[in-house]
Design a protein around this motif. Structure first.
Motif, short mmCIF file in Angstrom:
data_model
loop_
_atom_site.label_atom_id
_atom_site.label_comp_id
_atom_site.label_asym_id
_atom_site.label_seq_id
_atom_site.Cartn_x
_atom_site.Cartn_y
_atom_site.Cartn_z
N LEU A 36 48.55 41.71 42.80
CA LEU A 36 47.81 41.60 44.04
C LEU A 36 48.56 42.50 45.04
O LEU A 36 49.72 42.25 45.36
CB LEU A 36 47.77 40.16 44.55
N VAL A 38 45.17 42.37 52.16
CA VAL A 38 44.88 42.55 50.73
C VAL A 38 44.02 43.80 50.55
O VAL A 38 43.01 43.99 51.25
CB VAL A 38 44.16 41.32 50.16
N LEU A 79 39.18 44.34 43.51
CA LEU A 79 39.26 42.89 43.56
C LEU A 79 38.01 42.30 44.22
O LEU A 79 37.56 42.79 45.25
CB LEU A 79 40.50 42.51 44.37
N TRP A 84 36.28 38.17 44.98
CA TRP A 84 36.47 36.73 44.81
C TRP A 84 35.28 35.98 45.42
O TRP A 84 34.53 36.52 46.23
CB TRP A 84 37.78 36.25 45.43
N TYR A 130 33.38 38.11 48.30
CA TYR A 130 34.22 38.93 49.17
C TYR A 130 34.88 40.06 48.38
O TYR A 130 35.16 39.90 47.18
CB TYR A 130 35.33 38.09 49.81
N THR A 131 35.15 41.16 49.07
CA THR A 131 35.98 42.23 48.52
C THR A 131 36.65 42.93 49.71
O THR A 131 36.08 42.97 50.80
CB THR A 131 35.17 43.22 47.67
N TYR A 134 41.18 41.00 54.71
CA TYR A 134 41.51 39.63 54.34
C TYR A 134 42.99 39.51 54.03
O TYR A 134 43.63 40.47 53.59
CB TYR A 134 40.69 39.19 53.11
N ARG A 148 46.30 37.47 52.06
CA ARG A 148 46.60 36.87 50.76
C ARG A 148 46.13 35.43 50.71
O ARG A 148 45.61 34.96 49.69
CB ARG A 148 48.10 36.96 50.48
N ASP A 204 43.62 34.11 52.22
CA ASP A 204 42.16 34.09 52.03
C ASP A 204 41.81 34.14 50.55
O ASP A 204 40.92 33.41 50.08
CB ASP A 204 41.51 35.28 52.74
N VAL A 205 42.49 35.00 49.81
CA VAL A 205 42.22 35.14 48.37
C VAL A 205 42.64 33.87 47.63
O VAL A 205 41.93 33.38 46.73
CB VAL A 205 42.94 36.37 47.79
N ALA A 264 40.20 30.99 47.24
CA ALA A 264 38.96 31.26 46.53
C ALA A 264 38.73 30.25 45.40
O ALA A 264 39.66 29.63 44.89
CB ALA A 264 38.97 32.68 45.96
N VAL A 270 38.35 34.41 41.10
CA VAL A 270 38.73 35.79 41.41
C VAL A 270 38.47 36.65 40.19
O VAL A 270 38.70 36.23 39.05
CB VAL A 270 40.23 35.87 41.79
#
Length: 278
Positions: free
Chosen positions: A164, A172, A180, A182, A189-190, A222, A224, A226-227, A230, A233
């Motif tokens: 990541l 991110v 990426l 998710w 999202y991307t 976004y 980290r 935020d990811v 998820a 992913v």
């Protein structure tokens, strides 16, 4: 290796690409004799050449060369590299008066490890190597890949599959060799790639398919965190073409609707454009 349509074996030891990373490239999947998403690859190369102030390398010849090599392959990879010719005898930053471009095509074996990772999923580790923010180079697949080399070294050290990757502001951006996506509930999202990162062929393809199906793909900056919040992913590139992520550091995810949708989209594309797919 093919250079301007002619098979070569000697190294380009005085190449500006070797000395300065002066050029761009793309990596194309070849299945059943066909170079997949070739128009998209050529479009990106053309745009990258324009942004790098490189002369037109004759894209008609390049397309014919790619197709003539691909047609003999059942499953392979073509790496297409465009570099500026050595206008100053390989010395100094200036390209001099010689702005001609050189076409290089490498024929590489198919990466079989992606088949296993489609079943097991991939684990990402947050990379300590941050991407520099530079809007001029953002999105391009230029030959300056030292950041990715160091990111890959960290992946190998940690024993992970991918990374990541954040930029220098902690936003991110992507993985080492993949983009990426998710999902959180029904929202997809991307990351935005206006400041850094590579605008991947599969990333753009999936965004187009999401829009065509009436779905919204949220593209913004976004963190980290935020990811990590998820529900699932996924990562993608032209060769994977899509893989589920089962963990980022010590946070675990389940394979879900988004991966299945992307995977089925890829299968439909391959079945439509290839004679067979295994």
């Amino acid at each position: 290796m093919w250079v301007n349509g002619k098979k070569k074996v000697e190294a380009l030891e005085y190449s500006r690409a070797l000395q300065f990373g002066d050029g761009c490239f793309t990596t194309i999947a070849v299945i059943s004799g066909k170079a997949l998403m070739l128009k998209a690859h050529l479009k990106r190369l053309r745009e990258n050449c324009e942004r790098l102030l490189m002369n037109d390398p004759d894209f008609i010849k390049l397309e014919n060369e790619i197709n003539s090599i691909a047609v003999k392959q059942k499953k392979a990879v073509l790496k297409v590299i465009l570099i500026t010719s050595d206008g100053m005898n390989g010395r100094g930053y200036s390209r001099g008066c010689n702005h001609a471009s050189t076409r290089i095509i490498l024929l590489l074996p198919w990466p079989t490890h992606y088949i296993k990772l489609q079943k097991t999923g991939v684990r990402l580790f947050t990379s300590p190597i941050r991407l520099a923010r530079n809007p001029f180079f953002a999105g391009m697949k230029h030959l300056n890949r030292l950041e990715q080399v160091l990111i890959r070294q960290h992946i190998d050290y940690k024993g992970g599959d991918e990374a990541l990757v954040l930029d220098t502001k902690g936003i991110v951006i992507e993985c080492c060799t993949a983009n990426l996506f998710w999902r959180k509930q029904n929202d997809i999202y991307t990351p935005c790639l206006n400041e850094s990162g590579v605008e991947g062929i599969m990333r753009n393809y999936f965004i187009t398919q999401l829009v065509a199906s009436g779905q919204v793909c949220n593209i913004a900056n976004y963190s980290r965190e935020d990811v990590l919040q998820a529900d699932e992913v996924t990562i993608c590139n032209a060769l994977m073409p899509v893989l589920p992520v089962y963990a980022i550091d010590n946070v675990y995810f389940n394979t879900g609707l988004l991966y299945k949708q992307f995977y089925e989209t890829c299968c439909k594309y391959y079945n439509l454009h290839c004679n067979d797919h295994d």
